[in-house]
Design a protein around this motif. Structure first.
Motif, PDB file in Angstrom:
ATOM      1  N   HIS A 104     -24.931 121.255 -48.008  1.00 54.71           N
ATOM      2  CA  HIS A 104     -25.157 121.902 -46.721  1.00 54.71           C
ATOM      3  C   HIS A 104     -24.597 123.310 -46.647  1.00 54.71           C
ATOM      4  O   HIS A 104     -23.672 123.671 -47.377  1.00 54.71           O
ATOM      5  CB  HIS A 104     -24.622 121.055 -45.559  1.00 54.71           C
ATOM      6  CG  HIS A 104     -23.424 120.234 -45.912  1.00 54.71           C
ATOM      7  ND1 HIS A 104     -22.174 120.751 -45.991  1.00 54.71           N
ATOM      8  CD2 HIS A 104     -23.314 118.930 -46.246  1.00 54.71           C
ATOM      9  CE1 HIS A 104     -21.339 119.796 -46.343  1.00 54.71           C
ATOM     10  NE2 HIS A 104     -21.993 118.684 -46.517  1.00 54.71           N
ATOM     11  N   HIS A 114     -20.663 113.524 -40.754  1.00 53.05           N
ATOM     12  CA  HIS A 114     -20.075 114.092 -41.973  1.00 53.05           C
ATOM     13  C   HIS A 114     -19.657 115.562 -41.795  1.00 53.05           C
ATOM     14  O   HIS A 114     -18.576 115.965 -42.235  1.00 53.05           O
ATOM     15  CB  HIS A 114     -21.099 113.977 -43.100  1.00 53.05           C
ATOM     16  CG  HIS A 114     -20.701 114.639 -44.372  1.00 53.05           C
ATOM     17  ND1 HIS A 114     -19.911 114.012 -45.314  1.00 53.05           N
ATOM     18  CD2 HIS A 114     -20.964 115.872 -44.865  1.00 53.05           C
ATOM     19  CE1 HIS A 114     -19.719 114.842 -46.324  1.00 53.05           C
ATOM     20  NE2 HIS A 114     -20.338 115.981 -46.085  1.00 53.05           N
ATOM     21  N   HIS A 144     -15.874 117.506 -42.008  1.00 50.34           N
ATOM     22  CA  HIS A 144     -15.376 118.651 -42.789  1.00 50.34           C
ATOM     23  C   HIS A 144     -14.420 119.506 -41.947  1.00 50.34           C
ATOM     24  O   HIS A 144     -13.466 120.074 -42.472  1.00 50.34           O
ATOM     25  CB  HIS A 144     -16.543 119.520 -43.267  1.00 50.34           C
ATOM     26  CG  HIS A 144     -17.127 119.073 -44.577  1.00 50.34           C
ATOM     27  ND1 HIS A 144     -16.383 119.037 -45.737  1.00 50.34           N
ATOM     28  CD2 HIS A 144     -18.363 118.653 -44.919  1.00 50.34           C
ATOM     29  CE1 HIS A 144     -17.155 118.610 -46.737  1.00 50.34           C
ATOM     30  NE2 HIS A 144     -18.357 118.371 -46.267  1.00 50.34           N
ATOM     31  N   ASP A 147     -16.273 116.664 -50.398  1.00 50.53           N
ATOM     32  CA  ASP A 147     -16.529 115.458 -49.613  1.00 50.53           C
ATOM     33  C   ASP A 147     -15.442 114.417 -49.877  1.00 50.53           C
ATOM     34  O   ASP A 147     -15.085 114.169 -51.036  1.00 50.53           O
ATOM     35  CB  ASP A 147     -17.899 114.862 -49.978  1.00 50.53           C
ATOM     36  CG  ASP A 147     -19.034 115.767 -49.500  1.00 50.53           C
ATOM     37  OD1 ASP A 147     -18.769 116.691 -48.713  1.00 50.53           O
ATOM     38  OD2 ASP A 147     -20.173 115.521 -49.927  1.00 50.53           O
TER      39      ASP A 147
HETATM   40 ZN    ZN Z   1     -20.046 117.647 -47.296  1.00 49.51          ZN
END
Ligand code: ZN
Lengths: 218, 358
Positions: free
Chosen positions: B147, B117, B121, B316
């Motif tokens: 995060h 993930h 990004h 996301d």
């Molecule tokens: Zn994320």
């Protein structure tokens, strides 16, 4: 050709012909590794049945009841497999598969007068509870007759609940995916909907409402 | 199985937190970035509730795939590869995407790429049609509600190093918690921003976490926001105890400045230490205008070029997952086997999970 997928207890996948002939059955009893095994189980079940994904006409999805995290994996998989092939999902109450297996088995051995006795399929629902569904007999479509929808009971109260109504307790450790697919086949033949569209969680999500912010000063 | 390696058509599935993201890309071209968010369902709890998010993923997945296909005008049968986030993120949420992606790949008889993930990004930047190609190495600062990570990217598909990350709350979480302290709704980021607009960022000297010389030795690139949150709470309580009004605008502006300052300072320190004149920003908190302004201004003074993917690709989404997989396909990497699970703590160095031995 029907692909059955259930992850309400372990992970189980089967390929069954519309008339009920079981072509393959693969399963993992691990109560946690659903996401890890689901892809290979589907692939292996197809290979063992000597069918390609393109030959599958319906996907039977076990909708629970079952512990949430695992249950969702199988339902998600059933839905996207069907989406990939442009075929329908047939939702099935997971306990129906167990009930059908019991009824067919008893009928074969004639030791159990199924028409007269009601029984409950009982599975572990974690958190000191059982999930149970009460059945009696089989209908004209060859499907188990649910007397009540799936429900939860505290572990130490279930026997009292069942004996009050004269219901025999039948615990299940696994959901037979082939019987899940067979129930779907019979539902398709009878043009009936036998399972819910949404997962049978039977519990609201655990949430804690935030209170006022805690004081940090002494 | 023939796979178009020149310009693969990839569908990406992302379910690591509260956004159900379905992305479709062809090579480096974005065809659809479909997002179904369960954010509203979490608002009254003041933060993402994992079980609520996971349930929402299961319900949103199929409609989101349909919407993405309709928007991009492609059929599932045309897809060259399926991509999915295997971690890091919320375990139960990730599992929905993993189960769905595996079954879709088997059903379509197409290769599956299980990816990271966080690296996704960074890959979001590739989909910006107006940006020049990504140059290496680059420092990447990823900031969101889940995060806060500082990375050194030498190559998107083969070499990403973790320089530092948050030791406690993510920066976005700190915004949510401080917003709540100030009686502002969830999500906190935009609310703090709005309140801060008329405030003085220098009004209150809130602490910069892990910035003392003694902290920098072991945590040069790490972050900590829980001490800052406590400092804000204490300051507000003291005001209230003294019977004085709380200057919400000044508190919000000073808090935001403390977060932005420490993020930008550490990111630029990483650029200087590694002699990398490039900084890529990613993650939902990049939507914060003040963070972008301070980063661009201070980077320019240091001779560092800042890249920011389109904001719609910073939160996301599945498109960034598809974009990363597309890069893996184009660079000739083997797909993932079906033997992997959701890994809530997947390290950023694992760009692709369960790659087939070739
Ligand atoms: Zn994320």
């Amino acid at each position: 050709m029907i692909l059955g997928i259930d992850t309400s207890l372990g992970s189980a996948v089967a390929v069954v012909e519309p008339d009920g002939v079981v072509r393959s059955q693969r399963e993992s009893l691990d109560p946690r590794g659903h996401a890890e095994v689901i892809g290979s189980l589907i692939q292996e079940a197809l290979a063992e049945a000597s069918v390609t994904a393109a030959e599958i006409t319906h996907v039977a999805a076990g909708m629970g009841p079952g512990p949430f995290t695992g249950l969702r994996v199988g339902i998600a998989a059933a839905r996207t497999f069907a989406l990939g092939r442009g075929i329908p999902v047939v939702p099935v109450v997971s306990h129906d598969a167990v009930a059908l297996e019991l009824l067919l088995h008893e009928a074969l051995h004639a030791g159990f007068d199924a028409e007269d006795r009601s029984f409950a399929v009982v599975t572990d629902a974690r958190r000191r509870e059982f999930a149970f569904t009460v059945y009696r007999g089989i209908d004209d479509g060859g499907l188990p007759i649910r007397l009540a929808e799936p429900a939860l009971a505290p572990r130490d109260e279930l026997d009292a609940v069942l004996s009050r109504d004269g219901v025999e307790r039948r615990d299940a450790e696994r959901i037979p995916a082939a019987l899940l697919a067979l129930a779907a086949a019979r539902a398709i033949a009878a043009r009936r909907t036998i399972g819910p569209d949404d997962a049978l969680y039977l519990r609201s999500p655990d949430v804690t409402m935030p209170g006022a912010p805690k004081r940090v000063s002494a | 199985m023939h796979v178009n390696r020149a310009e693969p058509l990839v569908v990406g599935i992302e379910t690591s937190c509260d956004e159900t993201g379905i992305g479709i890309v062809r090579g480096r071209t974005l065809l659809s970035n479909t997002i179904a968010s369960s954010m509203d369902e979490h608002a009254r709890f003041g933060g993402v509730v994992p079980e609520v998010a996971a349930r929402a993923h299961l319900e949103a997945l199929e409609p989101a795939i349909h919407a993405a296909l309709a928007e991009s005008g492609v059929a599932l049968g045309d897809i060259d590869a399926v991509a999915v986030t295997s971690g890091p993120g919320l375990a139960g949420a990730l599992m929905v995407g993993v189960g769905a992606a595996k079954a879709l790949a088997v059903s379509l008889d197409r290769p599956l790429y299980a990816v990271n993930h966080l690296v996704g990004h960074i890959a979001a930047d590739i989909l910006d049609p107006d940006a020049p190609p990504l140059e290496y190495p680059t420092v990447a600062l990823l900031v969101s509600g889940g995060h806060t990570s500082l990375l050194l990217v030498r190559d998107l598909t083969t070499d990403v190093e973790l320089l530092g990350e948050t030791m406690d709350d993510a920066a976005g979480e700190a915004f949510d918690k401080v917003a709540r302290l100030l009686g502002l709704p969830y999500p906190g980021g935009p609310e703090i921003d709005r309140a801060a607009a008329s405030g003085d960022p220098d009004a209150i000297p809130f602490p910069r976490g892990l910035s003392r010389a003694s902290d920098l030795a072991a945590h040069r690139y790490d972050f900590s926001f829980s001490g800052l949150k406590t400092a804000v709470a204490r300051w507000v309580e003291q005001r209230q105890a003294a019977g004085e009004p709380v200057p919400v605008a000044d508190v919000a502006a000073s808090f935001r400045e403390a977060v932005v300052d420490v993020l930008v300072t550490k990111a630029l320190a990483a650029c200087r230490d590694h002699e990398v004149p490039r900084l890529l920003l990613g993650g939902g908190v990049i939507a914060n205008r003040r963070l972008r302004e301070v980063a661009i201004e201070r980077a320019a003074a240091q001779g560092v070029t800042v890249r920011i993917p389109p904001l719609s690709l910073c939160t996301d989404n599945g498109a960034m997952i598809a974009a990363l997989a597309s890069e893996l396909v184009m660079s000739g990497r083997a797909p993932s086997t079906l033997h992997f699970g959701a890994d809530s703590t997947l390290p950023v160095t694992e760009i692709q999970v369960a790659e087939e031995a070739s």
